[in-house]
Design an enzyme around this catalytic site. Structure first.
Site, short mmCIF file in Angstrom:
data_model
loop_
_atom_site.label_atom_id
_atom_site.label_comp_id
_atom_site.label_asym_id
_atom_site.label_seq_id
_atom_site.Cartn_x
_atom_site.Cartn_y
_atom_site.Cartn_z
N ASP A 140 10.53 7.41 2.53
CA ASP A 140 11.25 7.80 3.58
C ASP A 140 12.74 7.16 3.86
OD1 ASP A 140 9.34 9.71 4.12
OD2 ASP A 140 9.73 9.36 6.66
N ASP A 174 7.84 -6.32 3.07
CA ASP A 174 8.97 -6.44 4.16
C ASP A 174 10.41 -6.67 3.69
OD1 ASP A 174 7.78 -8.73 3.36
OD2 ASP A 174 7.88 -9.59 5.39
N LYS A 196 2.18 -7.11 -0.68
CA LYS A 196 1.84 -7.66 0.47
C LYS A 196 1.12 -8.86 -0.12
CE LYS A 196 3.14 -9.20 4.48
NZ LYS A 196 4.69 -9.59 5.01
N TYR A 256 -5.49 5.41 3.55
CA TYR A 256 -5.40 6.86 3.68
C TYR A 256 -7.03 7.14 3.58
CZ TYR A 256 -0.27 7.89 3.92
OH TYR A 256 0.89 8.24 4.49
N ASP A 312 4.50 5.59 1.39
CA ASP A 312 4.94 6.73 2.36
C ASP A 312 5.97 6.19 3.21
OD1 ASP A 312 4.51 8.71 4.22
OD2 ASP A 312 3.66 7.46 5.41
C1 IPM Z 1 4.43 12.52 3.01
C2 IPM Z 1 3.71 12.57 4.33
C3 IPM Z 1 2.12 12.75 4.45
C4 IPM Z 1 1.78 11.37 3.98
C5 IPM Z 1 1.78 12.98 5.81
C6 IPM Z 1 2.19 14.37 6.03
C7 IPM Z 1 0.19 13.11 5.76
O1 IPM Z 1 4.32 11.72 5.40
O2 IPM Z 1 3.94 13.14 2.00
O3 IPM Z 1 5.07 11.31 2.84
O4 IPM Z 1 1.65 10.44 4.88
O5 IPM Z 1 1.43 11.14 3.02
MG MG Z 2 5.65 10.39 4.30
#
Ligand code: IPM
Ligand code: MG
Length: 368
Positions: free
Chosen positions: A256, A228, A196, A145, A252
């Site tokens: 999710d 993975d 990884k 990032y 990240d």
């Molecule tokens: C998160 C989001 C952010 C990230 C985006 C919006 C930049 O997806 O907080 O998980 O990638 O960190």
């Molecule tokens: Mg995210």
């Protein structure tokens, strides 16, 4: 005289403002009960700030955050701003700079699947039966990032070359490792470090450092998974995780996935914390992990729970109001157990009822 806490409130874009409204109602209820005052300082951020001021992160917003005890953040971004130069867009122009500016390197994402909500999980019922509770500890200010160089160059032959750089210092890995092991000590004492190391130099140092830091926490067991494989194990055996610690991009992605397996991204809160302040508390930014959900923005049907639980994390980590944080978490759990479901978690299971954002918020407030 009652205590006053200064909170910078940055609702942002999409569903941000509507879910924020419910979180503020919850905090108002807490303040009446606990006899503290929350001074909310509303500020523009993201696309909303671009529209009003031309900048995703106006200087006034930053200084309001600097003068506050914590930042309560909604979400930023959306199709409207996707054609702007990348660095001016809401995510890169506001959220990432805020994380960096305040040194918020530790991102805690509690992936909790309530026993009463397993029907909302897309994975096979026997794999999530009884629910689960994983804490994802994501490093937030390093890796791909932020690493330099970052560039896009048109080469002499007309081809285009792009570069992102993955950089970590050992000290950065150490400090996030301590966050993970300390969290594990308060939980089931198991850390899974995700890397990884079979490919990346970054990950070799990551793994070495995790092993080193683990020696200071003899009660905690440490396991390693390649990323993975971790993606697979999260689906196959979510209950085998306690604390999952990983670098920025892996975190990240996996958070999710974890949220979805737990039922919905609309339930996943997060705390982004800096260095401890010395009084056991942290300055931090507290935000739902999901995005702005442009497809349902403004319709009043978004799930406010991730925002409300983020406010609970703020009370716990930034303001030292642990009892009140627990009370909010209990109220959320009871509301889910009572059968109320926003669209994202509604499956039509007997005993459940579909509600909108305001109804969900009001039901949680009524249980406080
Ligand atoms: C998160 C989001 C952010 C990230 C985006 C919006 C930049 O997806 O907080 O998980 O990638 O960190
Ligand atoms: Mg995210």
């Amino acid at each position: 005289m009652s205590r006053t806490f200064k909170i910078a409130v940055l609702p942002g874009d999409g569903i941000g403002p509507e879910v924020m409204q419910q979180a503020l109602a919850v905090l108002d209820a807490v303040s009446r009960k606990a006899g503290v005052t929350f001074a909310f300082n509303h500020q523009l951020v993201g696309g909303a700030a671009i529209d009003a001021t031309g900048k995703a992160l106006p200087a006034e917003t930053v200084s309001a955050c600097e003068q506050s005890d914590a930042i309560l953040f909604g979400s930023v971004g959306g199709p409207k701003w996707e054609k702007l130069p990348p660095n001016e867009q809401p995510e890169r122009g506001a959220l990432l700079p805020l994380r960096k500016h305040f040194g918020l390197f530790a991102n805690l994402r509690p992936g909790i699947c309530y026993a009463s909500l397993t029907a909302s999980s897309p994975v096979r019922p026997d794999l999530v039966e009884g629910g689960f509770d994983v804490l994802c500890v994501r490093e937030l200010t390093g890796g791909l990032y932020f690493g330099q160089p970052k560039s896009r160059t048109t080469l002499a032959d007309g081809d285009i070359e792009v570069i992102d750089t993955m950089v970590y210092k050992k000290s950065e890995i150490e400090r996030i490792a301590h966050v993970a092991f300390k969290a594990a000590m308060q939980r089931r004492k198991h850390v899974t470090s995700v890397d990884k190391a079979n490919v990346l130099t970054n990950s070799v140092l990551w793994r070495e450092t995790m092993i080193e830091v683990a020696r200071q926490y003899p009660e905690v067991t440490l396991a390693h998974l390649y990323v993975d494989n971790a993606a697979m194990q999260l689906i196959k055996a979510p209950r085998s995780f306690d604390v999952l610690v990983t670098e920025n991009l892996f975190g990240d992605i996996l958070s999710d996935e974890m949220a979805m397996i737990a039922g919905s991204l609309g339930m996943l809160a997060s705390a982004s914390l800096g260095k401890p302040k010395g009084d056991g508390l942290f300055f931090g930014l507290f935000e739902p992990s999901g995005g702005t959900a442009p497809d349902i923005a403004g319709m009043g049907i978004a799930n406010p729970i991730a925002q409300i639980l983020s406010a609970a994390l703020m009370l716990r980590f930034a303001l030292g109001m642990n009892a009140e944080a627990n009370a909010i978490e209990d109220a959320v759990r009871q509301t889910i157990e009572s059968g109320l479901r926003t669209g994202d978690i509604f499956t039509g299971v007997a005993g459940t009822r579909k509600v909108n954002t305001a109804e969900m918020g009001a039901a949680i407030v009524s249980r406080l």
